[in-house]
Design an enzyme around this catalytic site. Sequence first.
Site, mmCIF file in Angstrom:
data_model
loop_
_atom_site.group_PDB
_atom_site.id
_atom_site.type_symbol
_atom_site.label_atom_id
_atom_site.label_comp_id
_atom_site.label_asym_id
_atom_site.label_seq_id
_atom_site.Cartn_x
_atom_site.Cartn_y
_atom_site.Cartn_z
ATOM 1 N N ASP A 31 36.051 10.825 -25.882
ATOM 2 C CA ASP A 31 35.832 10.485 -24.263
ATOM 3 C C ASP A 31 37.045 10.535 -23.527
ATOM 4 O O ASP A 31 38.096 9.814 -24.548
ATOM 5 C CB ASP A 31 35.068 8.897 -24.391
ATOM 6 C CG ASP A 31 34.656 8.531 -22.610
ATOM 7 O OD1 ASP A 31 33.416 8.325 -22.828
ATOM 8 O OD2 ASP A 31 35.437 8.666 -22.381
ATOM 9 N N HIS A 47 19.870 20.391 -21.762
ATOM 10 C CA HIS A 47 20.170 19.226 -20.717
ATOM 11 C C HIS A 47 19.028 18.008 -20.922
ATOM 12 O O HIS A 47 17.633 18.910 -20.290
ATOM 13 C CB HIS A 47 20.795 19.760 -18.917
ATOM 14 C CG HIS A 47 20.638 19.196 -18.254
ATOM 15 N ND1 HIS A 47 21.871 18.282 -18.099
ATOM 16 C CD2 HIS A 47 20.412 18.907 -17.171
ATOM 17 C CE1 HIS A 47 21.567 17.508 -16.528
ATOM 18 N NE2 HIS A 47 21.190 17.452 -15.956
ATOM 19 N N GLY A 92 25.251 1.559 -15.832
ATOM 20 C CA GLY A 92 26.154 2.025 -15.813
ATOM 21 C C GLY A 92 26.474 3.787 -16.180
ATOM 22 O O GLY A 92 27.318 4.145 -16.691
ATOM 23 N N THR A 94 26.919 7.427 -15.896
ATOM 24 C CA THR A 94 27.719 7.837 -14.520
ATOM 25 C C THR A 94 27.218 9.559 -15.159
ATOM 26 O O THR A 94 27.747 10.122 -13.899
ATOM 27 C CB THR A 94 29.096 7.219 -15.065
ATOM 28 O OG1 THR A 94 29.095 8.211 -15.833
ATOM 29 C CG2 THR A 94 29.269 5.907 -14.413
ATOM 30 N N HIS A 99 23.556 11.147 -23.834
ATOM 31 C CA HIS A 99 24.817 10.991 -24.774
ATOM 32 C C HIS A 99 24.936 9.621 -25.454
ATOM 33 O O HIS A 99 24.344 9.084 -24.419
ATOM 34 C CB HIS A 99 25.937 11.703 -23.162
ATOM 35 C CG HIS A 99 26.201 10.248 -22.934
ATOM 36 N ND1 HIS A 99 25.935 10.470 -21.950
ATOM 37 C CD2 HIS A 99 26.870 8.954 -22.717
ATOM 38 C CE1 HIS A 99 26.393 9.752 -20.947
ATOM 39 N NE2 HIS A 99 26.759 9.010 -21.192
ATOM 40 N N HIS A 101 27.359 6.892 -27.231
ATOM 41 C CA HIS A 101 28.798 6.650 -27.207
ATOM 42 C C HIS A 101 28.462 6.145 -28.617
ATOM 43 O O HIS A 101 27.690 5.211 -28.298
ATOM 44 C CB HIS A 101 28.703 5.523 -25.762
ATOM 45 C CG HIS A 101 28.793 5.684 -24.956
ATOM 46 N ND1 HIS A 101 30.211 6.009 -24.370
ATOM 47 C CD2 HIS A 101 27.994 5.860 -24.029
ATOM 48 C CE1 HIS A 101 29.521 6.524 -22.490
ATOM 49 N NE2 HIS A 101 28.276 6.244 -22.379
HETATM 50 P P1 AMP Z 1 28.087 7.007 -19.074
HETATM 51 O O1 AMP Z 1 29.363 6.198 -18.136
HETATM 52 O O2 AMP Z 1 26.951 6.596 -20.205
HETATM 53 O O3 AMP Z 1 27.331 8.229 -18.588
HETATM 54 O O4 AMP Z 1 29.468 8.028 -19.812
HETATM 55 C C1 AMP Z 1 30.073 9.127 -19.610
HETATM 56 C C2 AMP Z 1 30.983 9.647 -19.935
HETATM 57 O O5 AMP Z 1 31.260 10.440 -19.622
HETATM 58 C C3 AMP Z 1 32.211 8.156 -19.492
HETATM 59 O O6 AMP Z 1 32.669 7.097 -20.683
HETATM 60 C C4 AMP Z 1 33.496 8.984 -19.269
HETATM 61 O O7 AMP Z 1 34.501 8.714 -19.369
HETATM 62 C C5 AMP Z 1 33.217 10.883 -20.328
HETATM 63 N N1 AMP Z 1 33.538 11.380 -19.640
HETATM 64 C C6 AMP Z 1 32.965 12.302 -18.209
HETATM 65 N N2 AMP Z 1 33.970 13.237 -18.745
HETATM 66 C C7 AMP Z 1 34.156 13.349 -19.434
HETATM 67 C C8 AMP Z 1 34.831 14.912 -19.654
HETATM 68 N N3 AMP Z 1 35.454 15.546 -18.742
HETATM 69 N N4 AMP Z 1 35.102 15.009 -20.868
HETATM 70 C C9 AMP Z 1 35.207 13.592 -21.913
HETATM 71 N N5 AMP Z 1 34.307 12.213 -21.595
HETATM 72 C C10 AMP Z 1 34.541 12.043 -19.962
HETATM 73 ZN ZN ZN Z 2 23.763 19.141 -18.268
#
Ligand code: AMP
Ligand code: ZN
Length: 113
Positions: A31, A47, A92, A94, A99, A101
Amino acid sequence: MDDNCIFCNIIKNKVPCTRVYEDDSFMAFVDINPAAPVHILVVPKRHVPMLSDPAAEDPELLGNLLLAVRKVVKQENLKDFRLIINNGAGAGQTVFHLHAHILGGIRMPEKLL
Ligand code: AMP
Ligand code: ZN
């Protein structure tokens, strides 16, 4: 593949990442804004916007996502970890590409995200 999706672009090698695992159907990478010493995202290459999306109603996809998590934590020697899937902006989420975590490397507080 969604051209406007950051994770699709990572999967297509159009956006750089620190990759830790890849197979035919999944990729795992660090991340960019880690919430713990170890913070790895496991994403299907397909996707799918979020867990509650009809496209996620696929036992193979969901089962293999957890199997990919198992491979990553074994590879990274993570015995204890927390697994989080945010579903929807109100929770939360974004990035609207499914995915999981993987969070580890510290003793987990009650709430982290
Ligand atoms: P979520 O808030 O569950 O949608 O998690 C999205 C995660 O993607 C966040 O923890 C971001 O820090 C991470 N993220 C966004 N852009 C990137 C990127 N280019 N490379 C790695 N992680 C990313
Ligand atoms: Zn995608």
